[in-house]
Write a protein that holds these residues in place. Structure first.
Motif, PDB file in Angstrom:
ATOM      1  N   LYS A 483      63.638  17.194  39.562  1.00 38.73           N
ATOM      2  CA  LYS A 483      62.172  17.259  39.484  1.00 38.73           C
ATOM      3  C   LYS A 483      61.669  16.527  38.237  1.00 38.73           C
ATOM      4  O   LYS A 483      60.735  15.712  38.304  1.00 38.73           O
ATOM      5  N   GLN A 484      62.299  16.811  37.108  1.00 40.23           N
ATOM      6  CA  GLN A 484      61.913  16.160  35.859  1.00 40.23           C
ATOM      7  C   GLN A 484      62.140  14.647  35.946  1.00 40.23           C
ATOM      8  O   GLN A 484      61.331  13.852  35.459  1.00 40.23           O
ATOM      9  N   TYR A 485      63.235  14.263  36.573  1.00 38.39           N
ATOM     10  CA  TYR A 485      63.604  12.854  36.743  1.00 38.39           C
ATOM     11  C   TYR A 485      62.545  12.099  37.556  1.00 38.39           C
ATOM     12  O   TYR A 485      62.051  11.037  37.147  1.00 38.39           O
ATOM     13  N   LEU A 486      62.160  12.662  38.705  1.00 40.29           N
ATOM     14  CA  LEU A 486      61.171  12.004  39.561  1.00 40.29           C
ATOM     15  C   LEU A 486      59.799  11.966  38.892  1.00 40.29           C
ATOM     16  O   LEU A 486      59.073  10.971  38.988  1.00 40.29           O
ATOM     17  N   GLU A 487      59.441  13.050  38.214  1.00 32.14           N
ATOM     18  CA  GLU A 487      58.152  13.075  37.528  1.00 32.14           C
ATOM     19  C   GLU A 487      58.116  12.060  36.386  1.00 32.14           C
ATOM     20  O   GLU A 487      57.076  11.430  36.135  1.00 32.14           O
TER      21      GLU A 487
END
Length: 539
Positions: A483-487
């Motif tokens: 999630k952090q990666y995509l955001e």
């Protein structure tokens, strides 16, 4: 009497006929063949969604109510169709959005402003928090020269949009302003200034041209306006110094945007790597053993980020050579097995390249440039062997538009992909810092999105090839950080903010360098690495 399934099939056939004509959004009154009965049946089955009363968008029935991807992909097409149906030819988007599109900015704008003679200053609410404001303008104020975007939006020409846009645009969108100022035709700009008698704006335009490196053109603009009787006071509208963009002024705006992003982001990445130690990769055997030891964990996490359900047992089965799509029907039909097999073969190829670079002291970017295209071929060869993909699907860069699930960023057009991929390797070759090459190489590759599938896996292979040949360890982007990666990628792509992505990658580099290898490669406490089912759409 027809069964419900037969009735739905008839309605779907009607919808397919409209789609085959290239129609992506439907105004009910314009398509009497799509009767109320057909519409109600398709809406109930979730094959059609209402946008506003009287307007519909085809829908994938498996998409949830909160899935915005299909809407973002078609929002501008709807706005263009709606504006044309209501105002005919007498409309255009506002100068701000016109300049953004002319500058190669592709992300979805959730709020669009339409200028039209017969507008009523109405705010039209659209799905997923989007809207369009219909702004009434006086006769004679629509642009003299306009173009149409690929989605159908009517854009004001660069010269006229620069004259019409307010000074705040240069503060909020300096990159877009810099790109369009580099490409604007000076004759067109002077003509637009003289037509409106814009002495104040002429001062802003001369200052802006000088700021982007067109000093001679700035002088010519001032001289021409003064000869016509105007008083011109030059003002630089940019608040901060601009990132340097190398190359010709008339280069593709997409190429210029990528060059400017790299120039503006690199120092932030350099600063983030400042306290991360790195060595000189000289012991080839030790380096390859370390990378190989991380393989199962790396494959699990990378494939899981993409939404595949994979397990350690499946990965080990493939590594042991027990995967055979020609003799085992289960292997032939298992998408996860094909993905894992392609990953394993590509991982081997990447390891071989790293070994050659380190052992022979080769230039890493030169080696990548020669070998990288084969990574994509290797990644998807198992799907061809299994008969899922056609051999021609391995031909190369994509030939159609793609969209990233839940993201405002829209990857580049197929034409722009072919312009920008050589630029990416030029930037990699010119970059001295291996950490910057790895982080920005990963980001820019995903920003371009050159392939229909596999971009995320390939970008992480690219990153690790550049990390390891630059003295850092192979670093796994974990599924827990998905999630952090995509955001973070969305922040960099849509808003130009590379800090979250640099923090994430550097944090993983630091954390995994500080941990024993056994800790990085051990299985979770559950004893299995099967990923939870997640929708695909990672970059």
């Amino acid at each position: 009497m027809a069964t419900p399934n037969e009735k739905l099939a008839a309605s779907l056939s009607m919808l397919k006929g409209l789609r085959d004509q290239g129609i992506t959004v439907f105004q009910a009154s314009a398509h009497p063949e799509l009767t109320r009965v057909h519409r109600e049946r398709l809406v109930k089955a979730n094959f059609l969604k209402a946008i506003i009363p009287g307007w519909y968008l085809p829908n994938n029935p498996t998409d949830g109510d909160g899935d915005s991807t299909h809407w973002y992909a078609n929002m501008e097409a709807f706005v263009a169709a709606y504006a044309t149906a209501r105002f005919g030819r007498d409309w255009e988007v506002n100068p701000d959005l016109s300049l953004l599109r002319h500058s190669g900015y592709t992300s979805v704008g959730k709020q669009i402003v339409i200028h039209a003679l017969k507008a009523n200053n109405q705010l039209l609410q659209l799905p997923h928090g989007c809207s369009v404001f219909l702004y009434q303008v006086k006769r004679g104020t629509l642009a003299m020269r306009r173009t149409t975007s690929p989605t159908g939006l009517v854009l004001i020409s660069v010269a006229e949009a620069l004259v019409r846009v307010g000074p705040v645009f240069f503060e909020r969108q300096p990159l877009a302003a810099q790109i369009v100022l580099r490409q604007v035709d000076l004759t067109d700009l002077i003509a637009a200034l003289l037509a409106g008698g814009h002495s104040v704006i002429s001062g802003r335009m001369s200052g802006a041209l000088r700021a982007v490196g067109r000093a001679g053109d700035a002088d010519q603009l001032i001289a021409t306006l003064k000869a016509a009787g105007y008083v011109v006071t030059e003002v630089n509208p940019f608040e901060k110094p601009l990132a340097h963009i190398a190359g010709r002024l008339d280069e593709s705006p997409y190429v210029q945007r990528i060059k400017a992003m790299w120039a503006s982001m690199r120092e932030l990445v350099v600063d983030r790597f400042a306290n991360i130690p790195r060595g000189a990769p000289t012991d080839v055997d030790a380096l390859i053993r370390d990378i190989s030891a991380r393989y199962v964990a790396d494959a699990y996490h990378s494939l899981s980020i993409e939404g595949y359900r994979v397990s350690a047992a499946l990965i080990e089965k493939i590594r042991a050579g027990d995967w055979s799509p020609l003799t085992n029907p289960e292997d032939r039909q298992t998408q996860e097995a094909m993905a894992a097999k392609g990953y394993e073969e590509t991982h081997k190829r990447v390891r071989a390249l790293i070994a050659r670079v380190v052992e022979n002291s080769e230039n890493a970017v030169d080696a990548l440039r020669k070998d990288f295209f084969q990574w994509y071929v290797t990644l998807f060869s198992p799907s061809v062997a299994a008969g899922i993909l056609k051999p021609e699907d391995l031909a190369g860069y994509r030939n159609s538009q793609v969209f990233i699930r839940h993201a405002l960023h829209v990857p580049l057009s197929p034409e722009a992909v072919r312009q920008c991929m050589p630029t990416l390797f030029e930037l990699l070759a010119a970059e001295e810092h291996p950490g910057v090459r790895a982080v920005l190489g990963h980001f820019i590759f995903v920003f371009i999105h050159p392939y229909m599938d596999g971009n995320g896996r390939l970008s992480r292979f690219l990153m690790n090839a550049l990390l390891t040949t630059g003295g850092y360890l192979w670093t796994i982007v974990t599924v827990q950080s998905r999630k952090q990666y995509l955001e973070a990628l969305e922040q960099a792509s849509t808003y130009g903010n590379i800090v979250p992505f640099a923090d994430l990658i550097c944090g993983l580099v630091e954390a995994q360098a500080a941990q024993p290898l056994e800790r990085i490669t051990q299985r979770p406490e559950s004893g299995d690495w099967t990923a939870p089912p997640t929708a695909k759409g990672a970059p």
